[in-house]
Design an enzyme around this catalytic site. Structure first.
Site: not given
Length: 315
Positions: A72, A138, A191
């Protein structure tokens, strides 16, 4: 439950997808380097060298892999705005190999010359010629990590989120599988998106695997990365989908659809992890119906409790 689990595992041997070879690069970068633009050349050189490192006597580096995966927010810059970095990636990747990497992404409607103040936390799929094949932004941003509740008001009071991005990150609009050449489609999770049960794979658009890019460096050497890994295993078990996890400081892992760890690279280590891609299994009961059975059990229990209370009052 223990007997059922043991029988289920014995009936579900790990099978691999043919002609797909993964290479996960775990750089173990410290946070002050990871978000420092002045370290651009250092970061890129480390990624390129580490990704092409031989992992054994018969290894030929990145040429062994069909899919190379970086973690990430891998870069202290906007990747697609740095032509030299994109050229280095294209030079690294042999024909037939793609890169899946995390990166911050500037808004598409940003005018030339305007300073970037807000960005997306994204995943790119990049082909061997340096072209971007697919992008995911995201959806579930981390409160106080990637944004502040009442952002403008809190910033005026002098507060800032952990990532120090003024205005906070921008949330994506939808989750969609990423098309990967010569491999099953991958569902991207960044994440802590992997900790949400039932919010992973759409029932009418089932992918072949889950790719989870994360940066657990914030936790240091603690129980946090281990807990995060176990939560990723739960998503594999619930959905019947393999999970491939690339973490900056660890723990990177390949998890089969029954939750078994096929391969992993430990916490706080620098290196590469080579493994095949496990095959998905048919949708599990949870993947088909979600939380409905659990909700029925809760409602039934409440009805029983309420009836007993009423009966006691009547007596």
């Amino acid at each position: 439950m223990g007997v059922f689990g043991a029988v289920r595992l014995s009936l579900l041997p790990t099978k691999m997808v043919a002609d797909v070879q993964l290479r996960i690069m775990q750089p173990n970068l410290q946070q002050d380097v990871k978000f420092n633009y002045a370290a651009k050349a250092e970061v890129m050189q480390k990624y390129l060298t580490l990704s092409d490192r031989a992992s054994g006597p018969q290894s030929t580096g990145v040429r062994d892999a069909t899919i190379l995966i970086w973690p990430e927010s891998a870069f202290p810059f906007f990747l697609t705005r740095e032509a030299d970095a994109m050229a280095q990636i294209a030079e690294l990747l042999p024909k037939g190999t793609v890169l899946i990497t995390g990166s911050v992404r500037a808004p598409d409607d940003l005018k030339p010359g305007v300073k970037v103040t807000r960005a997306y936390n994204s995943i790119y799929v990049i082909d061997h010629d340096g072209s971007v094949l697919s992008v995911y932004d995201k959806l579930h941003l981390v409160p106080f990590g990637e944004y502040l509740p009442f952002q403008n008001w809190m910033e005026k009071l002098g507060f800032s989120q952990l990532t120090k991005v003024q205005g906070g990150f921008i949330a994506g609009t939808r989750r969609h599988p990423l098309a990967i050449p010569n491999a099953p489609r991958a569902l991207p999770l960044i994440c802590y998106e992997v900790i949400f049960p039932g919010d992973v794979a759409a029932r009418d658009d089932r992918p072949g695997w889950i790719v989870n890019l994360t940066n657990d460096g914030w936790f240091g050497i603690s129980t946090g990365p281990y807990q995060h890994l176990q939560q990723a295993r739960l998503r594999a078990i619930e959905e019947g989908l393999p999970v491939v996890r690339a973490a900056n400081t660890g723990i990177s892992a390949v998890i089969d659809p029954a939750g078994r760890i096929v391969a992993q690279l430990g916490l706080g280590l620098e290196g590469v992890l080579d493994a095949g891609l496990p095959q998905a299994i048919p949708p599990t009961i949870y993947a088909r119906v979600g939380n409905i059975p659990a909700a029925i059990l809760v409602i039934a229990a409440l009805i029983v409790v309420m009836r007993r209370r009423v009966m006691r009052q009547n007596f």
